[in-house]
Design a protein around this motif. Structure first.
Motif, PDB file in Angstrom:
ATOM      1  N   ASP A 315      39.518  26.780  67.244  1.00 36.20           N
ATOM      2  CA  ASP A 315      38.703  25.563  67.284  1.00 36.20           C
ATOM      3  C   ASP A 315      37.248  25.786  66.919  1.00 36.20           C
ATOM      4  N   LEU A 319      37.011  21.119  62.227  1.00 30.53           N
ATOM      5  CA  LEU A 319      38.286  20.493  61.874  1.00 30.53           C
ATOM      6  C   LEU A 319      38.339  20.133  60.397  1.00 30.53           C
ATOM      7  N   ASP A 366      45.603  25.964  60.950  1.00 25.01           N
ATOM      8  CA  ASP A 366      45.635  25.262  62.226  1.00 25.01           C
ATOM      9  C   ASP A 366      47.050  24.720  62.430  1.00 25.01           C
TER      10      ASP A 366
END
Length: 393
Positions: A315, A319, A366
């Protein structure tokens, strides 16, 4: 007019001035529509929450051909603005009647007219009477200037409509016209800004094969992923536009490295791996390019921390960068280069499931972005083949 009513009207004006000031402060970094401006401003003037104000306001516009116009009605419900009518057409006679206002404000109370209240209703268009749903007791009207001239019509003040109410409505009209003009300038500036960004993105791709098509496809892949991950529409649109800047730093990488027809040596790799840093520097510190900077600096980071330039993991990678990484890798695998052949969609699916010598999905992507890809993988195939474009919904 009582002191209490005067204070209420002055408070409405102060609210409008406050709204204008705050809109102007944020105009350089906020994208907004005329409807948003109308909603904020109308809420300040309509009655409710202890304020004196009309029960309904109409915004009426003339069409450019002078053959009538259109209107929309608004009211408050439990303190919230409700657009209680669809856009409706107004006949030329109604618009002609409004044109007689010129720059003046018209204040009218049914109780002051010679006729009875039923006769007073005949002054209003049937669609307006239907919208109000009861007797119209009074109104204030004023002209609305701007790129599309029209009028404001406020109906059914709780007491008699007054000159103070007229001055508030005129202030609302001036504000709407001014902010509409400013928003038009912002939209024109935004178009120029986007054109410049797109030109820069294409300049960065000019030395390589498949000029322009790669950045267009990456935009669309990234937008599709973002939309299907449940992100807000604003963020989806920002990512799907900013993705094209992911390789802007390549403009500082020598063509001899970009176009080399084989594997890069260690020194060449070190230069190539600087392009995310170059990209971040080129994009600068403008708030408008925050997402583009995130993408440029982070789209070669890997989920397990083995990427570059900073070795971010999980994280800690923005994103937007995680999304564009997968989009970029998919398109790179699908595309022919001087040192490799293009792969089919099915071949890329196999690599994204099982990995190969260069791509290790569990380490590089991800997991949520990868799962989203498999949910919409056919859309990626259509985008690559040029059969569809991502359109935010």
């Amino acid at each position: 007019m009582s002191l209490d009513l005067c204070v209420m009207s002055l408070q409405q004006m102060q609210d409008l001035l406050w709204l204008t000031e705050n809109t102007l402060k944020s105009i350089c970094c906020r994208k907004f529509t005329n409807d948003e401006i109308y909603a904020d401003a109308l809420r300040k003037v309509l009655g409710g929450q202890g304020r004196r104000g009309p029960a309904n306001i109409f915004i009426l516009f003339e069409d450019s051909a002078g053959q009538g116009g259109s209107g929309r009605g608004f009211h408050l419900q439990s303190g919230s603005l409700v657009e209680a009518s669809e856009r409706f057409r107004l006949d030329p006679a109604t618009i002609a009647a409004l044109s007689h206002l010129k720059d003046e404000v018209l204040v009218s109370n049914g109780a002051d007219t010679a006729g009875d209240l039923d006769e007073y209703q005949t002054n209003f268009h049937p669609l307006i009477r239907e919208f109000v749903g009861g007797s119209i007791r009074n109104f204030v009207a004023c002209r609305l200037s701007g790129s599309l001239p029209g009028a404001l019509l406020a109906l059914n003040y709780p007491n008699k409509a007054t000159d103070y109410d007229g001055s508030v409505l005129v202030s609302l009209g001036v504000m709407l016209s001014s902010l509409e003009a400013l928003s038009m300038s912002v939209r024109e500036t935004e178009l120029a800004f986007k054109y410049t960004i797109e030109a820069l993105a294409r300049a960065c791709e000019a030395a390589e094969e498949d000029t322009g098509a790669h950045i267009t496809r990456v935009n669309r892949y990234a937008g599709a992923l973002a939309a299907n991950m449940g992100l807000s529409l604003d963020l989806v649109e920002e990512i799907s536009f900013a993705a094209q800047m992911h390789d802007v730093g390549k403009i500082k990488v020598p063509n001899a490295i970009l176009l080399k027809g084989g594997p890069l040596d260690d020194d060449e790799n070190r230069v190539m791996q600087l392009h995310p840093v170059y990209g971040e520097r080129i994009l600068g510190d403008s708030p408008r390019l925050r997402i583009a900077r995130e993408i440029a600096i982070s789209h070669h980071e890997n989920w397990d921390g083995s990427g570059y330039p900073f070795g971010l993991a999980g994280d800690k990678i923005p994103l937007s960068g995680r999304i564009v990484k997968l989009a970029d890798v998919y398109d790179a695998l699908r595309s022919r280069r001087s040192y490799k052949n293009a792969l089919s969609h099915q071949e890329v699916l196999t690599i994204f499931k099982e990995g190969d010598a260069r791509v290790v999905p569990a380490k590089h992507f991800d997991p949520e972005v990868l799962a989203t890809f498999f949910n919409i993988e056919q859309l990626f195939a259509h985008i690559y083949e040029g059969n569809t474009a991502y359109i935010p919904t």
